[in-house]
Motif scaffolding. Structure first.
Motif, PDB file in Angstrom:
ATOM      1  N   MET A  20       0.841  -1.193   0.000  1.00 25.17           N
ATOM      2  CA  MET A  20       0.000   0.000   0.000  1.00 25.17           C
ATOM      3  C   MET A  20       0.890   1.264   0.000  1.00 25.17           C
ATOM      4  O   MET A  20       0.695   2.167   0.811  1.00 25.17           O
ATOM      5  CB  MET A  20      -0.915   0.036   1.220  1.00 25.17           C
ATOM      6  N   ASP A  21       1.873   1.220  -0.839  1.00 25.81           N
ATOM      7  CA  ASP A  21       2.799   2.350  -1.040  1.00 25.81           C
ATOM      8  C   ASP A  21       3.674   2.675   0.178  1.00 25.81           C
ATOM      9  O   ASP A  21       4.250   3.755   0.265  1.00 25.81           O
ATOM     10  CB  ASP A  21       2.047   3.618  -1.485  1.00 25.81           C
ATOM     11  N   GLN A  22       3.757   1.773   1.137  1.00 30.17           N
ATOM     12  CA  GLN A  22       4.649   2.012   2.273  1.00 30.17           C
ATOM     13  C   GLN A  22       5.788   0.995   2.247  1.00 30.17           C
ATOM     14  O   GLN A  22       5.571  -0.160   1.876  1.00 30.17           O
ATOM     15  CB  GLN A  22       3.905   1.818   3.606  1.00 30.17           C
ATOM     16  N   ASP A  23       6.968   1.456   2.646  1.00 30.37           N
ATOM     17  CA  ASP A  23       8.107   0.543   2.730  1.00 30.37           C
ATOM     18  C   ASP A  23       7.865  -0.423   3.873  1.00 30.37           C
ATOM     19  O   ASP A  23       7.762  -0.033   5.039  1.00 30.37           O
ATOM     20  CB  ASP A  23       9.392   1.355   2.984  1.00 30.37           C
ATOM     21  N   ILE A  24       7.773  -1.698   3.561  1.00 29.40           N
ATOM     22  CA  ILE A  24       7.406  -2.704   4.551  1.00 29.40           C
ATOM     23  C   ILE A  24       8.495  -2.885   5.602  1.00 29.40           C
ATOM     24  O   ILE A  24       8.229  -3.255   6.748  1.00 29.40           O
ATOM     25  CB  ILE A  24       7.062  -4.025   3.822  1.00 29.40           C
ATOM     26  N   PHE A  25       9.736  -2.601   5.226  1.00 31.06           N
ATOM     27  CA  PHE A  25      10.836  -2.840   6.162  1.00 31.06           C
ATOM     28  C   PHE A  25      10.875  -1.812   7.298  1.00 31.06           C
ATOM     29  O   PHE A  25      11.626  -1.962   8.250  1.00 31.06           O
ATOM     30  CB  PHE A  25      12.183  -2.901   5.426  1.00 31.06           C
ATOM     31  N   ASP A  26      10.061  -0.763   7.184  1.00 27.37           N
ATOM     32  CA  ASP A  26       9.943   0.201   8.272  1.00 27.37           C
ATOM     33  C   ASP A  26       8.937  -0.256   9.324  1.00 27.37           C
ATOM     34  O   ASP A  26       8.757   0.402  10.341  1.00 27.37           O
ATOM     35  CB  ASP A  26       9.476   1.569   7.738  1.00 27.37           C
ATOM     36  N   MET A  27       8.257  -1.358   9.048  1.00 26.25           N
ATOM     37  CA  MET A  27       7.151  -1.759   9.930  1.00 26.25           C
ATOM     38  C   MET A  27       7.472  -3.033  10.701  1.00 26.25           C
ATOM     39  O   MET A  27       7.991  -3.995  10.140  1.00 26.25           O
ATOM     40  CB  MET A  27       5.881  -2.003   9.104  1.00 26.25           C
ATOM     41  N   ALA A  28       7.139  -3.025  11.998  1.00 27.21           N
ATOM     42  CA  ALA A  28       7.273  -4.227  12.825  1.00 27.21           C
ATOM     43  C   ALA A  28       6.242  -5.259  12.359  1.00 27.21           C
ATOM     44  O   ALA A  28       5.251  -4.886  11.730  1.00 27.21           O
ATOM     45  CB  ALA A  28       7.028  -3.871  14.293  1.00 27.21           C
ATOM     46  N   PRO A  29       6.458  -6.523  12.652  1.00 24.10           N
ATOM     47  CA  PRO A  29       5.490  -7.541  12.211  1.00 24.10           C
ATOM     48  C   PRO A  29       4.062  -7.217  12.622  1.00 24.10           C
ATOM     49  O   PRO A  29       3.125  -7.391  11.831  1.00 24.10           O
ATOM     50  CB  PRO A  29       5.965  -8.817  12.924  1.00 24.10           C
ATOM     51  N   GLU A  30       3.889  -6.714  13.890  1.00 23.05           N
ATOM     52  CA  GLU A  30       2.526  -6.429  14.352  1.00 23.05           C
ATOM     53  C   GLU A  30       1.913  -5.256  13.585  1.00 23.05           C
ATOM     54  O   GLU A  30       0.704  -5.227  13.349  1.00 23.05           O
ATOM     55  CB  GLU A  30       2.472  -6.199  15.867  1.00 23.05           C
ATOM     56  N   THR A  31       2.760  -4.312  13.173  1.00 23.33           N
ATOM     57  CA  THR A  31       2.241  -3.184  12.390  1.00 23.33           C
ATOM     58  C   THR A  31       1.764  -3.681  11.019  1.00 23.33           C
ATOM     59  O   THR A  31       0.705  -3.285  10.529  1.00 23.33           O
ATOM     60  CB  THR A  31       3.328  -2.106  12.209  1.00 23.33           C
ATOM     61  N   ARG A  32       2.555  -4.555  10.412  1.00 24.95           N
ATOM     62  CA  ARG A  32       2.142  -5.125   9.122  1.00 24.95           C
ATOM     63  C   ARG A  32       0.802  -5.831   9.273  1.00 24.95           C
ATOM     64  O   ARG A  32      -0.077  -5.696   8.424  1.00 24.95           O
ATOM     65  CB  ARG A  32       3.200  -6.122   8.633  1.00 24.95           C
ATOM     66  N   ALA A  33       0.663  -6.599  10.363  1.00 26.09           N
ATOM     67  CA  ALA A  33      -0.596  -7.322  10.595  1.00 26.09           C
ATOM     68  C   ALA A  33      -1.760  -6.348  10.748  1.00 26.09           C
ATOM     69  O   ALA A  33      -2.823  -6.543  10.177  1.00 26.09           O
ATOM     70  CB  ALA A  33      -0.469  -8.194  11.834  1.00 26.09           C
ATOM     71  N   ARG A  34      -1.509  -5.264  11.491  1.00 30.38           N
ATOM     72  CA  ARG A  34      -2.592  -4.294  11.722  1.00 30.38           C
ATOM     73  C   ARG A  34      -2.932  -3.520  10.458  1.00 30.38           C
ATOM     74  O   ARG A  34      -4.047  -3.051  10.284  1.00 30.38           O
ATOM     75  CB  ARG A  34      -2.188  -3.318  12.834  1.00 30.38           C
ATOM     76  N   GLU A  35      -1.940  -3.437   9.554  1.00 31.49           N
ATOM     77  CA  GLU A  35      -2.186  -2.783   8.261  1.00 31.49           C
ATOM     78  C   GLU A  35      -2.866  -3.731   7.285  1.00 31.49           C
ATOM     79  O   GLU A  35      -3.180  -3.352   6.167  1.00 31.49           O
ATOM     80  CB  GLU A  35      -0.871  -2.270   7.670  1.00 31.49           C
TER      81      GLU A  35
END
Lengths: 468, 254
Positions: free
Chosen positions: B63-78
């Protein structure tokens, strides 16, 4: 240096015994005084346990003995109105409660009460006067003063504590709760002694709580003897939530006759120094002996659980499950011994100790010890020391739980296995709640403690001594 | 929705994914097939945020965001969901408690009020029906003592509860009998929406009889060596992976 503390303390105690003999003996029966004398001889010979002894290898008492302790061999608190200084805040826990203040049983009406079902509850000191035969028949029969130095010391100085006698075929409806409170202006050394006799096919639930009301240094060396006669059923819960300056050595000796059921559950939530010694002697067939423990310790707390299960008769089952979570620089020791004697065929004995270390500095020493002389037995033991499962952590995070929540859920679940064993609903709910709070960092010290040791302005107490 | 460019991943210095490219758009179902050890599960883990891998090169945007900036839980919440090949057992944590916490942590992240107990129970009953769970599975500890089939069903149930935008199913079909496979596939199909996407990682073609993909990719030795429509899966089933491998070699030569 350390040896000096223990020698000084030992000499002081021996000297005190001489000068205070009249008070210490009080109205104890001649038999009790003979047991006392034997125990004193043991203490003279063996002194305090040192780390040279296997069962005390990782638990060093000596630094604790370097304190000017006060001793009080006369009962100064017997008619304190306990409700003014302490009320148990476990809601819906309907118990028949007895309170010990600084080692002495305090009471409103009489030192000994006969309940409607015939059960006698009250002060051991008084029981020695009123029921000398009963006391003489049991006291000291389970507490092995030859093997246990601290039990010898307690026996030498024993004066008061809780006495319970449940007649045959009597089911005590309400749990009996013993609240052991230390509330002293100066460092105190206390040695309560409890005697619980549960008759044939009788049953009792005993809830034993240790509290401190001040954050003064205290050393409590307790001995509890429980006799479960044929077909008796005993549930024992031991809770503690003490200040960081308290040291607590608690012996629980269970003696089981055939068809008896004993379960003990020791929950250590807080305390500076804690050593629990649980010894069950299974002296009859078809007994069950279940021993559960949970310890949640942090900072530099030290907790040591030592269990000895002695299978002397065939066809009985014992089970030990002890679990602990250690944070900061906390230390835990578990040593579980199962002895299956030659005649104790068809014994089933299980033992498990699991530890979670949250930091690299926390330390757990676990020693399972099986000694089996019978050839038709089923025994197992297991011990783990580890961190939380990283795979489970990732699994939970991948569902949207943050690391902190995931860790808490896993820790609460880990502790839950022991908490679930508590059969009194109100108590289980309360302990579950306290465990959760403890693991969420919301309970750093005894909630009940009005001193709120974390706050800067401690409240002071005034025990009304005019009533004495 | 998901864009992977020139992704290179290694573990303990050993390269597993070697310059992988993949584009997934809303409403699409992608199947990634390939022999054992080709990097399928590693790809799934890296998207979900497993920290044991080293990303040496490349980028992943979601969704146009760099995934490597996100913790696993943030990815899940996104909205990213990974269905595990080997779901982990968590003794003492009930599925209901686990999912309620997960949902409420997600809602908190999105600025929504937490779901009440009643709302949660209603949702749970609804989703249980959807993925054909009739038992009291949800009262039990997460995956503890579950059969292989129950574990996979539970993954689909969790997916239904969490309503992800991008679901990655890592060998969800492995170890399932045909009935369980149908249940799992049905669940996935019912959860398809025009605004979400699914990546199905599988070893065998048979799952794709039930979950019909828009695209099929063949992953081999850390790279996607062939992409095509759903007919590619059938061709693979008939001719085997060697066929693609040979074809690729010929390509490289020519």
């Amino acid at each position: 240096m350390n040896t000096m503390h223990t020698t000084l303390m030992k000499d002081k105690l021996l000297e005190l015994f001489e000068t205070e003999q009249q008070n210490i003996r009080g109205n104890a029966t001649p038999m009790v005084n003979r047991i006392r004398k034997h125990a004193l001889t043991r203490f003279k010979t063996n002194g305090f346990p040192t780390t040279k002894k296997e069962s005390w290898r990782f638990t060093d008492l000596t630094p604790l003995l370097n304190t000017e302790f006060a001793f009080d061999f006369r009962n100064q608190s017997k008619s304190t109105d306990i409700e003014k200084i302490f009320t148990c805040d476990v809601y819906d826990l309907d118990t028949y409660s007895q309170t010990l203040l600084n080692g002495w049983l305090i009471y409103k009406h009489a030192p000994l009460t006969k309940l409607a079902d015939g059960t006698i509850v009250g002060s051991l000191a008084k029981a020695m006067e009123v029921y000398p035969d009963l006391v003489d028949n049991y006291l000291g029969k389970a507490a092995a003063t030859d093997q246990h130095e601290m039990a010898a010391l307690n026996t030498a100085f024993l004066q008061d504590g809780l006495f319970i006698f449940v007649p045959d075929n009597t089911k005590v409806e309400k749990p009996i709760q013993l609240i052991n409170i230390v509330n002293a202006e100066q460092p105190v050394f206390l040695q309560p002694r409890h005697l619980v006799i549960v008759g044939k096919n009788a049953s009792i639930t005993l809830v034993h709580c240790d509290h401190s009301l001040t954050h003064n240094i205290s050393f409590t060396n307790t001995v509890l003897e429980v006799f479960a006669e044929e077909g008796a059923k005993v549930e024992h819960y031991k809770m503690q939530n003490k200040g960081r300056n308290s040291a607590l050595v608690t012996h629980s000796f269970f003696h089981q006759k055939q068809n008896s059921r004993v379960s003990s559950n020791i929950i250590t939530l807080n305390g500076g120094f804690t050593k629990n010694i649980v010894e069950a002697t299974i002296d009859g067939t078809n007994c069950e002996s279940e021993h559960y423990g949970l310890y949640l310790v942090d900072s530099n707390q030290h907790v040591d659980n030592q269990l000895n299960i002695d299978h002397r008769a065939p066809g009985s089952t014992s089970n030990q499950l002890y679990k602990g979570i250690l944070d900061d620089e906390a230390k835990a020791v578990f040593s579980g011994k199962v002895l299956v004697r030659r005649h104790a065929q068809q014994t089933q004995a299980f033992q498990n100790n699991k530890n979670i270390l949250l930091t690299d500095e926390a330390k757990a020493n676990t020693q399972p010890h099986l000694e089996i002389y019978a050839d038709d037995v089923k025994c197992s033991h297991g011990a783990t020391v580890g961190q939380l499962d990283p795979d489970a952590m990732f699994y939970m995070r991948s569902r949207g739980l943050c690391e902190r929540t995931a860790r808490q859920m896993m820790m609460i679940a880990f502790a839950g296995e022991v908490v679930q064993k508590i059969s009194i609903d109100a108590l289980r709910a309360r302990i579950q709640n306290m465990v959760e709070k403890r693991l969420k960092g919301e309970l750093s010290i005894c909630e009940q403690c009005v001193l709120h040791c974390n706050s800067k302005e401690p409240t002071s107490f005034n025990i009304d001594l005019s009533k004495l | 929705m998901l864009s992977i460019k020139n992704l290179t991943v290694s573990i303990h210095g050993k390269q597993i994914i070697k310059g992988l490219n993949l584009e997934v758009k809303e409403g699409e179902v992608h199947a990634i097939m390939g022999p054992n050890g080709s990097g399928k599960s590693t790809l799934a883990s890296v998207i979900a945020g497993r920290e044991m891998f080293d990303v040496d090169e490349g980028e992943i945007t979601y969704m146009d965001q760099d995934i490597f900036d996100m913790a696993p839980e943030t990815r899940a919440r996104e909205g990213i969901f990974l269905g595990f090949q080997y779901p982990v057992e968590i003794p003492g944590v009930s599925i209901a408690n686990f999912l309620r916490t997960a949902i409420n942590e997600k809602r908190k992240y999105l600025g929504l009020e937490p779901m009440t107990g009643a709302e949660f129970l209603k949702l749970m009953e609804e989703k249980k029906k959807m993925v054909e769970i009739h038992s009291k599975l949800t009262n039990r500890s997460v995956n503890e003592g579950f059969s292989g089939g129950e574990k996979k069903k539970n993954e689909i149930f969790q997916m239904a509860m969490l309503e992800p935008r991008l679901a990655i199913l890592d060998e969800t079909d492995s170890g399932l009998d045909i009935d369980a496979l149908k249940v799992v596939a049905n669940g996935v199909n019912k959860l398809r929406r025009p605004d979400n996407a699914t990546i199905v990682i599988t070893h065998y073609q048979r799952l794709l009889d039930y979950i019909v993909p828009d695209f099929v990719h063949v992953l081999y030795d850390g790279r996607i060596i062939k992409s095509g429509g759903k007919e590619l899966a059938l061709e693979l089933e008939n001719k085997g992976y060697d066929w693609v491998k040979k074809e690729t070699k010929t390509d490289t030569v020519s």
